[in-house]
Scaffold this motif. Structure first.
Motif, mmCIF file in Angstrom:
data_model
loop_
_atom_site.group_PDB
_atom_site.id
_atom_site.type_symbol
_atom_site.label_atom_id
_atom_site.label_comp_id
_atom_site.label_asym_id
_atom_site.label_seq_id
_atom_site.Cartn_x
_atom_site.Cartn_y
_atom_site.Cartn_z
ATOM 1 N N GLU A 18 0.830 -1.207 0.000
ATOM 2 C CA GLU A 18 0.000 0.000 0.000
ATOM 3 C C GLU A 18 0.863 1.256 0.000
ATOM 4 O O GLU A 18 0.602 2.203 -0.748
ATOM 5 C CB GLU A 18 -0.934 -0.008 1.206
ATOM 6 N N ALA A 19 1.913 1.259 0.832
ATOM 7 C CA ALA A 19 2.796 2.428 0.902
ATOM 8 C C ALA A 19 3.560 2.622 -0.397
ATOM 9 O O ALA A 19 3.748 3.755 -0.867
ATOM 10 C CB ALA A 19 3.772 2.275 2.068
ATOM 11 N N THR A 20 3.998 1.510 -1.008
ATOM 12 C CA THR A 20 4.728 1.608 -2.273
ATOM 13 C C THR A 20 3.834 2.147 -3.375
ATOM 14 O O THR A 20 4.226 3.036 -4.144
ATOM 15 C CB THR A 20 5.283 0.233 -2.677
ATOM 16 N N PHE A 21 2.612 1.630 -3.466
ATOM 17 C CA PHE A 21 1.673 2.117 -4.476
ATOM 18 C C PHE A 21 1.369 3.597 -4.245
ATOM 19 O O PHE A 21 1.285 4.379 -5.205
ATOM 20 C CB PHE A 21 0.379 1.317 -4.446
ATOM 21 N N ARG A 22 1.211 3.978 -2.981
ATOM 22 C CA ARG A 22 0.913 5.371 -2.657
ATOM 23 C C ARG A 22 2.060 6.281 -3.082
ATOM 24 O O ARG A 22 1.850 7.370 -3.625
ATOM 25 C CB ARG A 22 0.634 5.502 -1.157
ATOM 26 N N TRP A 23 3.303 5.807 -2.857
ATOM 27 C CA TRP A 23 4.463 6.599 -3.266
ATOM 28 C C TRP A 23 4.506 6.754 -4.783
ATOM 29 O O TRP A 23 4.726 7.859 -5.305
ATOM 30 C CB TRP A 23 5.759 5.954 -2.770
ATOM 31 N N LEU A 24 4.276 5.673 -5.517
ATOM 32 C CA LEU A 24 4.315 5.731 -6.972
ATOM 33 C C LEU A 24 3.225 6.646 -7.522
ATOM 34 O O LEU A 24 3.456 7.399 -8.479
ATOM 35 C CB LEU A 24 4.180 4.324 -7.562
ATOM 36 N N ASP A 25 2.050 6.601 -6.932
ATOM 37 C CA ASP A 25 0.972 7.489 -7.359
ATOM 38 C C ASP A 25 1.332 8.948 -7.094
ATOM 39 O O ASP A 25 1.098 9.826 -7.929
ATOM 40 C CB ASP A 25 -0.328 7.142 -6.637
ATOM 41 N N GLN A 26 1.907 9.196 -5.922
ATOM 42 C CA GLN A 26 2.263 10.570 -5.573
ATOM 43 C C GLN A 26 3.354 11.090 -6.502
ATOM 44 O O GLN A 26 3.276 12.225 -6.999
ATOM 45 C CB GLN A 26 2.734 10.646 -4.125
ATOM 46 N N ALA A 27 4.367 10.268 -6.751
ATOM 47 C CA ALA A 27 5.452 10.694 -7.627
ATOM 48 C C ALA A 27 4.940 10.946 -9.040
ATOM 49 O O ALA A 27 5.298 11.939 -9.686
ATOM 50 C CB ALA A 27 6.559 9.639 -7.645
ATOM 51 N N MET A 85 2.769 -5.300 -8.807
ATOM 52 C CA MET A 85 2.542 -4.073 -9.569
ATOM 53 C C MET A 85 1.814 -4.376 -10.876
ATOM 54 O O MET A 85 0.912 -3.634 -11.282
ATOM 55 C CB MET A 85 3.866 -3.362 -9.836
ATOM 56 N N ILE A 86 2.204 -5.450 -11.529
ATOM 57 C CA ILE A 86 1.531 -5.814 -12.776
ATOM 58 C C ILE A 86 0.059 -6.143 -12.521
ATOM 59 O O ILE A 86 -0.825 -5.733 -13.281
ATOM 60 C CB ILE A 86 2.248 -7.004 -13.448
ATOM 61 N N ALA A 87 -0.213 -6.847 -11.439
ATOM 62 C CA ALA A 87 -1.610 -7.168 -11.110
ATOM 63 C C ALA A 87 -2.414 -5.897 -10.865
ATOM 64 O O ALA A 87 -3.566 -5.773 -11.309
ATOM 65 C CB ALA A 87 -1.655 -8.079 -9.887
ATOM 66 N N GLU A 88 -1.818 -4.931 -10.169
ATOM 67 C CA GLU A 88 -2.515 -3.675 -9.909
ATOM 68 C C GLU A 88 -2.679 -2.868 -11.195
ATOM 69 O O GLU A 88 -3.738 -2.244 -11.410
ATOM 70 C CB GLU A 88 -1.744 -2.865 -8.865
ATOM 71 N N ALA A 89 -1.655 -2.881 -12.057
ATOM 72 C CA ALA A 89 -1.768 -2.183 -13.339
ATOM 73 C C ALA A 89 -2.904 -2.764 -14.170
ATOM 74 O O ALA A 89 -3.682 -2.019 -14.792
ATOM 75 C CB ALA A 89 -0.447 -2.271 -14.098
ATOM 76 N N ARG A 90 -3.013 -4.082 -14.183
ATOM 77 C CA ARG A 90 -4.116 -4.712 -14.924
ATOM 78 C C ARG A 90 -5.466 -4.320 -14.340
ATOM 79 O O ARG A 90 -6.426 -4.046 -15.070
ATOM 80 C CB ARG A 90 -3.950 -6.233 -14.891
ATOM 81 N N ARG A 91 -5.543 -4.293 -13.023
ATOM 82 C CA ARG A 91 -6.812 -3.926 -12.379
ATOM 83 C C ARG A 91 -7.224 -2.506 -12.760
ATOM 84 O O ARG A 91 -8.390 -2.240 -13.059
ATOM 85 C CB ARG A 91 -6.675 -4.035 -10.862
ATOM 86 N N ARG A 92 -6.241 -1.604 -12.775
ATOM 87 C CA ARG A 92 -6.542 -0.204 -13.081
ATOM 88 C C ARG A 92 -6.884 0.013 -14.558
ATOM 89 O O ARG A 92 -7.468 1.039 -14.894
ATOM 90 C CB ARG A 92 -5.353 0.680 -12.693
ATOM 91 N N SER A 93 -6.510 -0.917 -15.397
ATOM 92 C CA SER A 93 -6.714 -0.755 -16.842
ATOM 93 C C SER A 93 -7.890 -1.563 -17.367
ATOM 94 O O SER A 93 -8.057 -1.674 -18.581
ATOM 95 C CB SER A 93 -5.436 -1.159 -17.589
ATOM 96 N N VAL A 94 -8.695 -2.105 -16.486
ATOM 97 C CA VAL A 94 -9.737 -3.036 -16.911
ATOM 98 C C VAL A 94 -10.746 -2.381 -17.852
ATOM 99 O O VAL A 94 -11.322 -3.051 -18.720
ATOM 100 C CB VAL A 94 -10.442 -3.648 -15.676
ATOM 101 N N HIS A 95 -10.929 -1.076 -17.727
ATOM 102 C CA HIS A 95 -11.907 -0.401 -18.585
ATOM 103 C C HIS A 95 -11.244 0.329 -19.756
ATOM 104 O O HIS A 95 -11.926 1.065 -20.475
ATOM 105 C CB HIS A 95 -12.741 0.586 -17.763
#
Length: 271
Positions: A18-27, A85-95
Motif C-alpha cells: 500500500e505504501a509503495t503504491f501510494r508513493w508511486l501514485d504521488q510521484a 505491480m503488474i496485477a494492480e496495473a491490470r486492475r486499473r486498466s480493466v476499462h
C-alpha cells in the motif's frame, strides 16, 4: 523500516504494498515528473498505430497515457519484474478501450522478437537494474529499424540539499548512492546508448526541484527507510541520522527546505 529503494530492486522482498503504491501514485502526479514525461513525449512523439514498450512500467501510469496516442490500431506493452505491480496495473486498466498488455518480465531478457516496437522507453528504472547496458541493448534489439529508444534517469550523486553541514551532507549522499546499484547511470546514458549501436543519440538534462514542506515530505518518504537501514548496518551513526532529520525538519517548518536532483533524458535511433 523498509527501504523504498530496496523494494524497487528486489521483487522477492516483502514490502508494504500500500505504501509503495501510494508513493508511486504521488510521484507520478508531481508536476515536475509530469514535465519529464511531457518532454520525453516531445522528443519521441507516439502516433496512432504505433507499437510501444514501457520497461519497468510499475502501476501502468504511462502505459495508459500512451495508449491514448496509439489508439485502437496500436498497442502499448508494459513489463515489470514485480508481479504485484503488474496485477494492480491490470486492475486499473480493466476499462481501457485501446490495446494494452501487461506482463511480468525481466528488463535484461525481454520476451519479444527483434524489430517489434516503434518505441521502447523506460523512466527512473535503469539505476535499479543489475546491468543497465544489457537492458538498453535489449530495448534496442526489440525496436524496429528507424525506431527509437528513450530513457530518463537521475544521477543520484547530483542530488543537492541545502544544509549547513557539508560533511554530513556528503555522508548521507554516500549512503543514498549505495542504496542503488548504479547511482551514476544518469551521466552514463550517452555511453550506454552509443555502445548498443544507437545513432543520433541526444541527451537532454532535466533538474527536479523539491522545496518547502511538501518537498521535504517527498524526500523523507523516499529516503527515510534507506537511511534508517544504513544506521542499523553501521554505515552511519544514529547521532548523524538524528542531526540530519532535525536540520531538514527545521528547514521544512520555515518553508526553506530545498533539494535539486539532476537527471537526463536520452534518446537514440536504431539504424
Amino acid at each position: 523500516m523498509e527501504s523504498v529503494h530496496q523494494g524497487f530492486q528486489d521483487a522477492s522482498q516483502p514490502v508494504d504494498t500500500e505504501a509503495t503504491f501510494r508513493w508511486l501514485d504521488q510521484a507520478d502526479g508531481h508536476p515536475q515528473i509530469q514535465e519529464i514525461k511531457r518532454r520525453m513525449l516531445d522528443l519521441c512523439p507516439v502516433h496512432a498505430g504505433n507499437q510501444v514498450l514501457d520497461v519497468g512500467c510499475g502501476l501502468g501510469h504511462e502505459v495508459r497515457r500512451l495508449a491514448e496516442h496509439t489508439g485502437p490500431q496500436g498497442r502499448v506493452v508494459g513489463i515489470d519484474q514485480n508481479a504485484l505491480m503488474i496485477a494492480e496495473a491490470r486492475r486499473r486498466s480493466v476499462h481501457q478501450t485501446n490495446p494494452i498488455i501487461y506482463e511480468v518480465g525481466d528488463a535484461h531478457h525481454l520476451a519479444f522478437s527483434d524489430n517489434t516496437f516503434n518505441l521502447s522507453r523506460t523512466e527512473r528504472v535503469l539505476r535499479y537494474l543489475e546491468n543497465p547496458e544489457a537492458a538498453v541493448r535489449e530495448m534496442a534489439r526489440t525496436v524496429r529499424p528507424g525506431g527509437s529508444v528513450l530513457a530518463f534517469d537521475f544521477d543520484s550523486d547530483q542530488t543537492m540539499v541545502d544544509v549547513p553541514d557539508r560533511l554530513l551532507a556528503r555522508r548521507i549522499a554516500d549512503v543514498l548512492d549505495a542504496a542503488v546499484p548504479h547511482p551514476w547511470v544518469g551521466r552514463q546514458l550517452f555511453g550506454l546508448f552509443c555502445r548498443v549501436g544507437l545513432v543520433d543519440v541526444r541527451i537532454v538534462p532535466h533538474a527536479v526541484v523539491l522545496s518547502g514542506t511538501a518537498g521535504f515530505g517527498m524526500y523523507q518518504r523516499l529516503n527515510e527507510g534507506t537511511i534508517a537501514r544504513a544506521a542499523e548496518a553501521g554505515q552511519i551513526t544514529v547521532a548523524e541520522v538524528a542531526a540530519w532529520w532535525a536540520c531538514l525538519e527545521q528547514a521544512a517548518a520555515t518553508e526553506t527546505f530545498f533539494l535539486a536532483n539532476l537527471g537526463f533524458i536520452a534518446v537514440g535511433r536504431k539504424p
